[in-house]
Design an enzyme around this catalytic site. Structure first.
Site, PDB file in Angstrom:
ATOM      1  N   LYS A   1       0.854  -1.184   0.000  1.00 13.87           N
ATOM      2  CA  LYS A   1       0.000   0.000   0.000  1.00 13.87           C
ATOM      3  C   LYS A   1       0.889   1.232   0.000  1.00 13.87           C
ATOM      4  O   LYS A   1       1.997   1.210   0.545  1.00 13.87           O
ATOM      5  CB  LYS A   1      -0.891   0.027   1.238  1.00 13.87           C
TER       6      LYS A   1
ATOM      7  N   LYS B   1     -17.377   6.487  -3.631  1.00 15.88           N
ATOM      8  CA  LYS B   1     -17.074   5.678  -4.814  1.00 15.88           C
ATOM      9  C   LYS B   1     -17.703   4.294  -4.746  1.00 15.88           C
ATOM     10  O   LYS B   1     -18.258   3.800  -5.728  1.00 15.88           O
ATOM     11  CB  LYS B   1     -15.554   5.557  -4.984  1.00 15.88           C
TER      12      LYS B   1
END
Length: 360
Positions: free
Chosen positions: A88, A191
């Protein structure tokens, strides 16, 4: 940065949350870029995970988030059956204030310098258009637009996977996967959340939403007048008659403060790192609340971006994401068999797959 470095070393080398293979601190003063790239594991293959762009209160907070998120990606990718480890990246700053083409290109150069050990994608604060820019400096970029050889918005399949996790949770809790007539509360309709609303309404569920952005709530209620809205998450988790709570914003939604007042009997949402600390899952179990591990049910997006590396096919990805239903049921069964919470059962299954890969 001394305290930050000490904190990173403590986590990497001496804490139970350690085990990361590599952490890269990135800075490009010309563009204003400050970023952290964390690779937790490459046992199953190149680390895969998104890029979060967020105005962290401190560099230390950003490092901690990168470490936690990358570790979660290792487990998510393992349980999704992907040949990828976990990584990440976080970019420090308000994307609405500092995001520029120069900054994204500088970030892409840092990812490229890892030589394929890390494959990046979208996350909070980054979008398909951003990945198109990053890809100009880095071949190991997914989540690009179809016009640039990518799969586009991964939130579509993320929401579909969470929906499958909800159906599995309903099957385990009530003996029927149908969500018709169930009341689902969604915290965060950005989203992923707004796609999830569509799946639930089509299924015949009742939906209650909240979001820190008023325009996000307004977009939902104008499009779907039957959807109810409440002022904030505190009001949502106390809603009477709530069957399922779906945290779909940032992490830490399940805490010592929220769990005791939660009215839902199932938690299944898209947000990463929902448990504020490891003991929270026992608190959920003690209250009889079924928790579907976040990194299991929200894997639809990573399934999509991983497929992009091999020539994207939406129907193939959707079929893989549909298997989240079976994986979630498998985890609940393992939890019952071993007498442990679902997240612990999911961890065991993921750790077994990673351990087997290391021995090959």
């Amino acid at each position: 940065m001394t305290d930050v470095t000490d904190g990173v070393l403590q986590t990497l080398f001496r804490s139970e949350q350690g085990g990361h293979e590599q952490v890269v601190l990135c800075q490009d003063r010309a563009s204003g870029l400050k970023a952290v790239i964390a690779l937790h594991s490459t046992a199953l293959g190149p680390a895969l995970g998104g890029t979060r762009f967020y105005p962290y209160a401190s560099e230390e907070e950003a490092v901690a988030d990168a470490l936690n998120l990358s570790r979660g990606m290792s487990y998510k990718n393992a349980l999704a059956g992907l040949d990828h480890g976990g990584g990440k990246a976080v970019i420090i700053g308000d994307p609405e204030q500092i995001k520029t083409e120069e900054l994204l290109l500088a970030y892409g150069r840092f990812v490229a310098s890892l030589g394929g050990r890390y494959v990046t994608a979208c996350d909070v604060g980054t979008y398909v258009a951003d990945m198109d820019v990053v890809a100009r400096a880095c071949a190991w970029t997914t989540g690009r637009s179809p016009e640039n050889g990518g799969a586009g918005d991964s939130s579509v399949l993320t929401a579909f996977g969470v929906f499958q996790g909800m159906r599995a949770s309903a099957q385990h809790r009530w003996g029927d996967p149908s969500l018709r007539g169930r009341t689902v509360g969604i915290a965060g309709v950005g989203k992923v959340g707004h796609h999830l609303v569509g799946h639930l309404l089509q299924e015949g569920a009742r939906v209650v939403v909240t979001d820190v952005r008023e325009e996000s709530v307004r977009r939902i209620t104008e499009r779907h007048p039957d959807v109810a809205a409440v002022a904030d998450t505190e009001a949502l988790i106390r809603t009477e008659g709530l069957d399922i709570y779906a945290p779909c914003a940032l992490g830490g939604a399940l805490s010592d403060e929220s769990v005791p007042v939660l009215t839902a009997t199932v938690v299944c949402g898209a947000a990463n790192n929902q448990l504020a600390h490891p003991g929270v899952e026992k608190d959920l179990a003690d209250r009889g609340i079924l928790y579907a591990p976040d990194y299991v049910v929200n894997a639809g997006g990573v399934i999509q971006v991983a497929d992009e590396l091999h020539g994207f096919d939406f129907e193939r990805c959707r079929a893989k994401a549909a298997k989240i239903f079976d994986t979630t049921l498998e985890i609940f069964a393992r939890a019952n068999e071993d007498g442990i919470p679902p997240a612990a059962a999911a961890d065991r299954i993921a750790e077994q797959r990673m351990a087997e890969a290391r021995r090959r």
